[in-house]
Design a protein around this motif. Sequence first.
Motif, PDB file in Angstrom:
ATOM      1  N   ARG A 186       0.863  -1.183   0.000  1.00 26.93           N
ATOM      2  CA  ARG A 186       0.000   0.000   0.000  1.00 26.93           C
ATOM      3  C   ARG A 186       0.904   1.239   0.000  1.00 26.93           C
ATOM      4  N   PRO A 187       1.270   1.743  -1.172  1.00 27.93           N
ATOM      5  CA  PRO A 187       2.249   2.845  -1.250  1.00 27.93           C
ATOM      6  C   PRO A 187       1.702   4.154  -0.702  1.00 27.93           C
ATOM      7  N   GLY A 188       2.604   4.935  -0.107  1.00 28.77           N
ATOM      8  CA  GLY A 188       2.249   6.246   0.419  1.00 28.77           C
ATOM      9  C   GLY A 188       3.498   7.073   0.639  1.00 28.77           C
ATOM     10  N   LYS A 189       3.351   8.217   1.268  1.00 29.87           N
ATOM     11  CA  LYS A 189       4.440   9.121   1.659  1.00 29.87           C
ATOM     12  C   LYS A 189       5.459   9.310   0.532  1.00 29.87           C
ATOM     13  N   THR A 190       6.725   8.952   0.747  1.00 28.17           N
ATOM     14  CA  THR A 190       7.761   9.227  -0.256  1.00 28.17           C
ATOM     15  C   THR A 190       7.483   8.551  -1.587  1.00 28.17           C
ATOM     16  N   LEU A 191       6.790   7.420  -1.574  1.00 34.12           N
ATOM     17  CA  LEU A 191       6.517   6.722  -2.831  1.00 34.12           C
ATOM     18  C   LEU A 191       5.656   7.558  -3.769  1.00 34.12           C
ATOM     19  N   LEU A 192       4.949   8.518  -3.231  1.00 33.02           N
ATOM     20  CA  LEU A 192       4.147   9.406  -4.067  1.00 33.02           C
ATOM     21  C   LEU A 192       4.982  10.510  -4.700  1.00 33.02           C
ATOM     22  N   HIS A 193       6.263  10.630  -4.282  1.00 33.12           N
ATOM     23  CA  HIS A 193       7.101  11.750  -4.727  1.00 33.12           C
ATOM     24  C   HIS A 193       8.404  11.317  -5.393  1.00 33.12           C
ATOM     25  N   TYR A 194       8.695  10.016  -5.408  1.00 31.72           N
ATOM     26  CA  TYR A 194       9.996   9.553  -5.880  1.00 31.72           C
ATOM     27  C   TYR A 194       9.943   8.937  -7.287  1.00 31.72           C
ATOM     28  N   ASN A 195       9.026   9.393  -8.101  1.00 31.98           N
ATOM     29  CA  ASN A 195       8.916   8.786  -9.424  1.00 31.98           C
ATOM     30  C   ASN A 195      10.183   8.975 -10.255  1.00 31.98           C
ATOM     31  N   PRO A 228       9.630  11.327   8.298  1.00 33.41           N
ATOM     32  CA  PRO A 228       8.438  10.554   7.930  1.00 33.41           C
ATOM     33  C   PRO A 228       7.440  10.383   9.075  1.00 33.41           C
ATOM     34  N   VAL A 229       7.938  10.369  10.309  1.00 37.88           N
ATOM     35  CA  VAL A 229       7.037  10.211  11.450  1.00 37.88           C
ATOM     36  C   VAL A 229       6.126  11.428  11.588  1.00 37.88           C
ATOM     37  N   LEU A 230       6.628  12.604  11.181  1.00 39.69           N
ATOM     38  CA  LEU A 230       5.853  13.839  11.279  1.00 39.69           C
ATOM     39  C   LEU A 230       5.308  14.263   9.920  1.00 39.69           C
ATOM     40  N   TRP A 231       5.092  13.302   9.062  1.00 38.93           N
ATOM     41  CA  TRP A 231       4.688  13.580   7.679  1.00 38.93           C
ATOM     42  C   TRP A 231       3.427  14.447   7.610  1.00 38.93           C
ATOM     43  N   ALA A 232       2.441  14.101   8.407  1.00 36.32           N
ATOM     44  CA  ALA A 232       1.163  14.826   8.341  1.00 36.32           C
ATOM     45  C   ALA A 232       1.306  16.280   8.777  1.00 36.32           C
ATOM     46  N   ASP A 233       2.357  16.586   9.532  1.00 34.93           N
ATOM     47  CA  ASP A 233       2.543  17.946  10.027  1.00 34.93           C
ATOM     48  C   ASP A 233       3.462  18.779   9.145  1.00 34.93           C
ATOM     49  N   ALA A 234       4.016  18.179   8.100  1.00 32.73           N
ATOM     50  CA  ALA A 234       4.969  18.897   7.250  1.00 32.73           C
ATOM     51  C   ALA A 234       4.270  20.035   6.507  1.00 32.73           C
ATOM     52  N   GLU A 235       4.898  21.214   6.465  1.00 32.34           N
ATOM     53  CA  GLU A 235       4.320  22.357   5.768  1.00 32.34           C
ATOM     54  C   GLU A 235       4.476  22.234   4.259  1.00 32.34           C
ATOM     55  N   ARG A 236       5.510  21.496   3.854  1.00 33.86           N
ATOM     56  CA  ARG A 236       5.812  21.446   2.420  1.00 33.86           C
ATOM     57  C   ARG A 236       6.208  20.012   2.055  1.00 33.86           C
ATOM     58  N   LEU A 237       5.418  19.369   1.210  1.00 32.61           N
ATOM     59  CA  LEU A 237       5.722  18.006   0.763  1.00 32.61           C
ATOM     60  C   LEU A 237       6.211  18.066  -0.678  1.00 32.61           C
ATOM     61  N   LYS A 238       7.500  18.247  -0.810  1.00 31.23           N
ATOM     62  CA  LYS A 238       8.086  18.336  -2.139  1.00 31.23           C
ATOM     63  C   LYS A 238       9.494  17.768  -2.106  1.00 31.23           C
ATOM     64  N   ALA A 239       9.808  16.935  -3.084  1.00 31.82           N
ATOM     65  CA  ALA A 239      11.132  16.326  -3.147  1.00 31.82           C
ATOM     66  C   ALA A 239      12.130  17.302  -3.763  1.00 31.82           C
ATOM     67  N   ALA A 240      13.342  17.274  -3.216  1.00 28.78           N
ATOM     68  CA  ALA A 240      14.406  18.139  -3.736  1.00 28.78           C
ATOM     69  C   ALA A 240      15.070  17.481  -4.932  1.00 28.78           C
ATOM     70  N   PRO A 241      15.181  18.170  -6.069  1.00 27.10           N
ATOM     71  CA  PRO A 241      15.823  17.576  -7.246  1.00 27.10           C
ATOM     72  C   PRO A 241      17.337  17.497  -7.087  1.00 27.10           C
ATOM     73  N   VAL A 242      17.891  16.460  -7.687  1.00 28.19           N
ATOM     74  CA  VAL A 242      19.336  16.250  -7.697  1.00 28.19           C
ATOM     75  C   VAL A 242      19.746  16.016  -9.144  1.00 28.19           C
ATOM     76  N   LYS A 243      20.662  16.843  -9.644  1.00 25.35           N
ATOM     77  CA  LYS A 243      21.106  16.721 -11.026  1.00 25.35           C
ATOM     78  C   LYS A 243      22.626  16.856 -11.080  1.00 25.35           C
ATOM     79  N   ALA A 244      23.253  15.888 -11.741  1.00 26.91           N
ATOM     80  CA  ALA A 244      24.711  15.910 -11.934  1.00 26.91           C
ATOM     81  C   ALA A 244      25.024  15.161 -13.208  1.00 26.91           C
ATOM     82  N   ARG A 245      26.170  15.461 -13.780  1.00 31.29           N
ATOM     83  CA  ARG A 245      26.459  14.881 -15.097  1.00 31.29           C
ATOM     84  C   ARG A 245      27.956  14.724 -15.313  1.00 31.29           C
ATOM     85  N   VAL A 246      28.333  13.622 -15.958  1.00 32.97           N
ATOM     86  CA  VAL A 246      29.715  13.423 -16.394  1.00 32.97           C
ATOM     87  C   VAL A 246      29.832  13.987 -17.797  1.00 32.97           C
TER      88      VAL A 246
END
Length: 821
Positions: A618-627, A730-748
Amino acid sequence: MVLVATLIGVVLGQATLVHAEQLISLRNGMVLRGVYLEVASMNQNAFSAGNEGGIQNRPIWVVDDGLRRTYVHRRGMVAAEPRDVPDLHERIEFFQPVPDGGEQVASIGQALGVTPFNEFGRRRLTVRGPSGSPFAILQGITELTAKYAKVEALKTDDSINLDMRIATSSISSDQLRDIFRRNTDPKNVDARLNVVRFFAESERYADARRELVRILDEFPDSADLKPIVGQYVENEARQLLEQAELRRESGQPQLARAILDQFPTRVVSRVTQVKVADLLGSMEETQQQVDMVHQRLAALVGELQEPVQDSLGGLVAEIKAELSPETLPRLSDFIRMGGNATMDPETRVSLAVAGWLLGNGSGETNLKIVLSLIDVRSLVREFLVEEDPGKRQEILTRLSSLEGARADYIAKMLPLMKPPMIDAIQSDSSIVADPSVAGMFHVGLDQNGFHVAQAEDPSAIPPVSYVVQLPPEYDPNRTYPCVVAMHAAGAIAETQLNWWSGVPQQAFLQQSSDPDRVVDESSVEEPEPPATMRLGHSIRHGFIVVAPRWTRGGQGDYEYTMREHDAVLSSLRHALRHFAIDSDRVFIGGHGPGGTAAWDIAISHPDLWAGMISISSRPGKTLLHYNENSKYVPVYIVKGDKDGVPLRDFGAIYDRYMTYDHDAMIVLYRGRGLDFFYEEADRIFEWMKTPGHRRPAPPDELEVVSMREGDRYFWWLEWDEMLPGLSINPVLWADAERLKAAPVKARVMANNEVIITQAPSDSYSVWLYPQMPLDFKQTITVRYRSRRKDFTFDQSVGVMLEDVRVRADRERPFWGKVQIP
């Protein structure tokens, strides 16, 4: 004659019925069979679809084989146009007192237990009811095919409408025979032949043969069917031959040889006899090569001077003891050139020793360097097990004086070494062989001890604790694929060994209940069998199963915490150090909350896995943001279509996996709720063994996301801590003001540069190795914004060995490290 033609069509796989199904070849190497249709979306939640801008036009194919529906993306997964195939399913219907009306079941609870089918084709299924208490459902088989059994709820005081499908393979032959005896007129030859056809389509050829022999005895007029008996015998023999080939491929040559030595060649065709002879001949040829290497190497070493002989003595003895069909390819250069009398003995011995230490194709013929490689390997092993930093530095100093202590040599040497801490399996009191199950080990604390340890210090990294099942004929010189298996919340780790490896049984090869069986693996006698052995899929396919303990006491669901991640990842690293696991073929899978945990851990750390299997999750929390991360990991998701309302509850996240850049299969079983789906194991192992499901090479360009403090290592990029406000507890997920994943970009880059363009920190470690498109002979530049660091490889091996010591990954060691700032 019509009956004969029909039976022959079944035996030989010829089309006698209408074309009703298709074969769909997938890019991952699998082939699906069933009726397919195209849908635009898996998301049946209208509100969710509206929030995402309406239903997207995704070309999703649904392949329905009557048992389950498999969803794949057309462009991303399908390799070719479907091919029509004849529907060979023999459908047998049974009368059952099903209700005319009643409430339609939309969702059913967790399966708590089920009785075997009785002779009427009925059973009692107990599930968790809406109130949480057990609820019994009386079911009966109303339709039976080689693929599935349609099991419907029967008429009771509280009748319900429930059409459940289970795999026919999950019903024992004894149960099926009892059902057929009760429901088949013994004097009706046509009905009896329907049973024969059913068993043949189910590939239960022994059952088909036995029933056909009885028909021939009871109906003399059916004598023209007698040739079919021989064909069933041939099919039984083919299955046995396939089993021998599978065991050989899985690293179990002794068992494969035992099967072939006792193969019933007197009752099979000449063609089958030749196949058996060819396989035996191939195995014998391999053994002859092993013997030849022993003799030739001993003779050549005997021609060398005594000091050199003394230096080589230990390694030559090791080769003699450990050379096998699995390790023989290392010595291909020596096999090819060792008999060349124009080459001096030193050169040929160098080829053998270098091949053993570095692998085929090393080409090293300098005996002085080869002798130093023996000492290098010994020091490398010392380094990998040494806990004292000061002593590790002393080992590096000793290595620097050896001519063979080059980074390229050690990188080749590491994957061929036995696990560095293999000796601890015998000496470490925390690693205990199970006294009653062959190949099973208990590592660390038991379940209760693990819970107590976490309760005493909840902030500490959980102690390493897992159970492991090794396959038969385990050889530490051979690397094995591995499943990290996550138990459900409230269960114990040992339950996962039962699912992946089978419940322990009293004998390795069980005796058949069929006294007149012509060919069966049970005819092979295993000398001195252990008290019990597992016989399941990981055993047959040669997988190691590691089942970590990961839940705290009383935990009812997955919590998305780094405590859980640490429990799993530390167990995996411990297993890599102690057991011969191929780190390029490590899969993670689990059931229920364990399936959710496997899913989250896989896409939070995509650099570790060859694939992920999630069952009843039953996916939730980070699984909704880590596509962004999920496209790097092949996924196989299994669920019952009545486990809640999955396409309403989780259709939106499933849709994100139905794109051209995902290797994803989503399987929904018809009429099933929260279940373990044992019958899906066959396809799961087929999926794991496809050539494309190996850990891919690290990408040259990283585009991932992170929103947890612990999700900070992606292939060759790592950071210490995230900038304020970017990580979420994750324990305080419901109280988070901002649910957004931080992007990471790097390149060789092509100009020998590595550029970090976006990431959630100010300090980074960039790990480098030659398989990246970088020239290690030139200066390598790493940039982040205005910061720049230059790296020049100085041929030292300290970074490589420390990396392997910490990560336990001997397949892909990094050679250099650059830190910014």
